[in-house]
Design an enzyme around this catalytic site. Structure first.
Site, PDB file in Angstrom:
ATOM      1  N   CYS A 128      -5.171   9.541  -3.294  1.00 63.75           N
ATOM      2  CA  CYS A 128      -4.418   8.608  -2.440  1.00 63.75           C
ATOM      3  C   CYS A 128      -2.976   8.445  -2.915  1.00 63.75           C
ATOM      4  O   CYS A 128      -2.078   8.196  -2.117  1.00 63.75           O
ATOM      5  CB  CYS A 128      -5.068   7.237  -2.427  1.00 63.75           C
ATOM      6  SG  CYS A 128      -6.740   7.198  -1.789  1.00 63.75           S
TER       7      CYS A 128
ATOM      8  N   ASP B 209       0.809  -1.222   0.000  1.00 60.27           N
ATOM      9  CA  ASP B 209       0.000   0.000   0.000  1.00 60.27           C
ATOM     10  C   ASP B 209       0.842   1.272   0.000  1.00 60.27           C
ATOM     11  O   ASP B 209       0.301   2.376   0.071  1.00 60.27           O
ATOM     12  CB  ASP B 209      -0.921   0.023   1.235  1.00 60.27           C
ATOM     13  CG  ASP B 209      -2.243  -0.705   0.986  1.00 60.27           C
ATOM     14  OD1 ASP B 209      -2.636  -0.855  -0.184  1.00 60.27           O
ATOM     15  OD2 ASP B 209      -2.878  -1.117   1.982  1.00 60.27           O
TER      16      ASP B 209
ATOM     17  N   ARG C  79      -9.750   5.661  10.833  1.00 61.63           N
ATOM     18  CA  ARG C  79      -8.296   5.545  10.875  1.00 61.63           C
ATOM     19  C   ARG C  79      -7.672   6.525  11.878  1.00 61.63           C
ATOM     20  O   ARG C  79      -7.125   6.123  12.892  1.00 61.63           O
ATOM     21  CB  ARG C  79      -7.700   5.753   9.487  1.00 61.63           C
ATOM     22  CG  ARG C  79      -8.211   4.767   8.426  1.00 61.63           C
ATOM     23  CD  ARG C  79      -7.726   3.358   8.690  1.00 61.63           C
ATOM     24  NE  ARG C  79      -8.167   2.406   7.681  1.00 61.63           N
ATOM     25  CZ  ARG C  79      -7.540   2.137   6.545  1.00 61.63           C
ATOM     26  NH1 ARG C  79      -6.427   2.756   6.242  1.00 61.63           N
ATOM     27  NH2 ARG C  79      -8.021   1.242   5.708  1.00 61.63           N
TER      28      ARG C  79
ATOM     29  N   HIS D  94     -11.250   7.132   4.739  1.00 55.96           N
ATOM     30  CA  HIS D  94     -10.363   8.287   4.889  1.00 55.96           C
ATOM     31  C   HIS D  94     -11.131   9.523   4.421  1.00 55.96           C
ATOM     32  O   HIS D  94     -11.945   9.434   3.497  1.00 55.96           O
ATOM     33  CB  HIS D  94      -9.127   8.164   3.972  1.00 55.96           C
ATOM     34  CG  HIS D  94      -8.004   7.326   4.503  1.00 55.96           C
ATOM     35  ND1 HIS D  94      -7.244   6.506   3.697  1.00 55.96           N
ATOM     36  CD2 HIS D  94      -7.478   7.208   5.758  1.00 55.96           C
ATOM     37  CE1 HIS D  94      -6.309   5.910   4.426  1.00 55.96           C
ATOM     38  NE2 HIS D  94      -6.433   6.321   5.671  1.00 55.96           N
TER      39      HIS D  94
ATOM     40  N   ARG E  29       0.571  -1.720   7.672  1.00 53.25           N
ATOM     41  CA  ARG E  29       1.102  -0.491   7.084  1.00 53.25           C
ATOM     42  C   ARG E  29       2.045   0.279   8.016  1.00 53.25           C
ATOM     43  O   ARG E  29       2.574   1.326   7.607  1.00 53.25           O
ATOM     44  CB  ARG E  29      -0.054   0.438   6.639  1.00 53.25           C
ATOM     45  CG  ARG E  29      -0.964  -0.176   5.557  1.00 53.25           C
ATOM     46  CD  ARG E  29      -1.822   0.877   4.871  1.00 53.25           C
ATOM     47  NE  ARG E  29      -1.028   1.788   4.041  1.00 53.25           N
ATOM     48  CZ  ARG E  29      -1.515   2.877   3.440  1.00 53.25           C
ATOM     49  NH1 ARG E  29      -2.787   3.197   3.581  1.00 53.25           N
ATOM     50  NH2 ARG E  29      -0.736   3.652   2.723  1.00 53.25           N
TER      51      ARG E  29
HETATM   52  N1  ARG Z   1      -5.334   0.046   1.040  1.00 51.93           N
HETATM   53  C1  ARG Z   1      -5.087   1.319   1.617  1.00 51.93           C
HETATM   54  C2  ARG Z   1      -5.674   1.420   2.989  1.00 51.93           C
HETATM   55  O1  ARG Z   1      -6.744   0.897   3.200  1.00 51.93           O
HETATM   56  C3  ARG Z   1      -5.609   2.402   0.731  1.00 51.93           C
HETATM   57  C4  ARG Z   1      -5.217   3.776   1.165  1.00 51.93           C
HETATM   58  C5  ARG Z   1      -5.812   4.834   0.325  1.00 51.93           C
HETATM   59  N2  ARG Z   1      -5.298   6.112   0.636  1.00 51.93           N
HETATM   60  C6  ARG Z   1      -5.994   7.208   0.841  1.00 51.93           C
HETATM   61  N3  ARG Z   1      -5.366   8.335   0.996  1.00 51.93           N
HETATM   62  N4  ARG Z   1      -7.287   7.184   0.976  1.00 51.93           N
HETATM   63  O2  ARG Z   1      -5.098   1.976   3.896  1.00 51.93           O
END
Ligand code: ARG
Length: 285
Positions: free
Chosen positions: A278, A84, A155, A184, A109
């Site tokens: 993203c 990612d 998040r 997000h 991550r």
């Molecule tokens: N797979 C990543 C996650 O779920 C995607 C992140 C996408 N980034 C963003 N800025 N929305 O964390």
């Protein structure tokens, strides 16, 4: 001349504004190790195959498009085992040359935080802050003029909002996300200019919707269809708005306001729940 011709349209009328692009500096990360090997948002299905070559081609087209529009794109070396990492927006938040590092919610991550932070220190950024609270960079922090909009709910820890306000010395306005597809802030809201945004109301709690109405009464609102194709994951330079090409309704609305929408195909990266914004971290000096 008929008298009506002399009645001026109010200056603040959105479509009357001259749309001027300002050159930006972006950080991007080539999807050399991109894959969907785990699921941390509803878009990710590790059972579905990913076309790595296509992902790389789509990403390269976005990078080249930025450059052709006059923007500068820096790149960070992708780290194996961090699929990612292509989503550079999550790597930090940079305002006035100050760097707030990212601290990820999911263990898959977490190593991206230090990887991005060391890029900044190696480039001579001196005001670099390792965060105390979880925050996923520009995924949840969006800068509108001299105000920072801050997402929470999935998040970024709401305690990070106070940390960001203290660090940047700018007002931070918390917004709560409620739909897991839009985990997000940058999946539910896009900044268009220093005082304009577009957003998908249903992604926000009732109180946050009221705050957005209060702050941005003229905002462009996305419908279900545009939101479902990730249309809010857009990047504006003040004139050009790069967004997923399937978001046809938003493109029309943007054109009506004098913007120049540019549809981008990043469907392969959408398998991980990401698109234009993203992939893009803005370096504000
Ligand atoms: N797979 C990543 C996650 O779920 C995607 C992140 C996408 N980034 C963003 N800025 N929305 O964390």
């Amino acid at each position: 001349m008929p008298a009506t011709d002399t009645i001026p349209m109010p200056d603040h009328f959105p479509s009357r504004r001259a749309r001027v692009a300002t050159p930006r500096r972006f950080l991007m990360c080539e999807p050399r190790h991109f894959d969907v090997t785990y699921s941390i948002n509803p878009w990710m299905d590790p059972g579905k195959p990913v076309d790595a070559e296509l992902a790389l081609a789509q990403w390269t087209a976005l990078r080249d498009l930025y450059r052709s529009l006059g923007h500068t794109v820096d790149v960070i070396t992708p780290v194996p085992g961090l699929p990612d990492m292509v989503f550079a927006a999550n790597g930090a938040t940079v305002v006035d040359g100050r760097v707030l590092g990212a601290r990820f919610r999911h263990v898959e991550r977490t190593a991206e935080g230090p990887a991005y932070l060391s890029w900044f220190t190696s480039r001579g950024y001196r005001d670099v802050h390792w965060p105390e609270h979880i925050n996923e960079g520009e995924g949840d922090y969006l800068v509108v003029g001299r105000t920072i909009l801050a997402g929470t709910g999935f998040r970024t820890d709401p305690r990070s909002h106070a940390e960001a306000q203290e660090f940047f010395g700018l007002p931070v306005i918390g917004l709560t996300l409620v739909d897991p597809r839009f985990y997000h802030l940058d999946t539910a809201l896009a900044v268009l200019s220093d005082d304009e945004v577009m957003y998908y109301p249903a992604a926000f709690s009732a109180g946050s919707r009221a705050v957005l109405r209060e702050l941005f009464p003229d905002a462009i609102l996305a419908d279900d269809r545009d939101a479902a194709v990730f249309g809010l994951n857009a990047l504006s330079d003040g004139r050009h708005v790069l967004l997923p090409e399937a978001a046809a309704g938003l493109q029309r609305k943007l054109r009506d306001r004098g913007f120049e929408p540019i549809g981008v195909d990043l469907t392969e990266l959408l398998h991980a729940g990401g698109s234009v914004k993203c992939c893009t971290l803005e370096l504000r000096s």
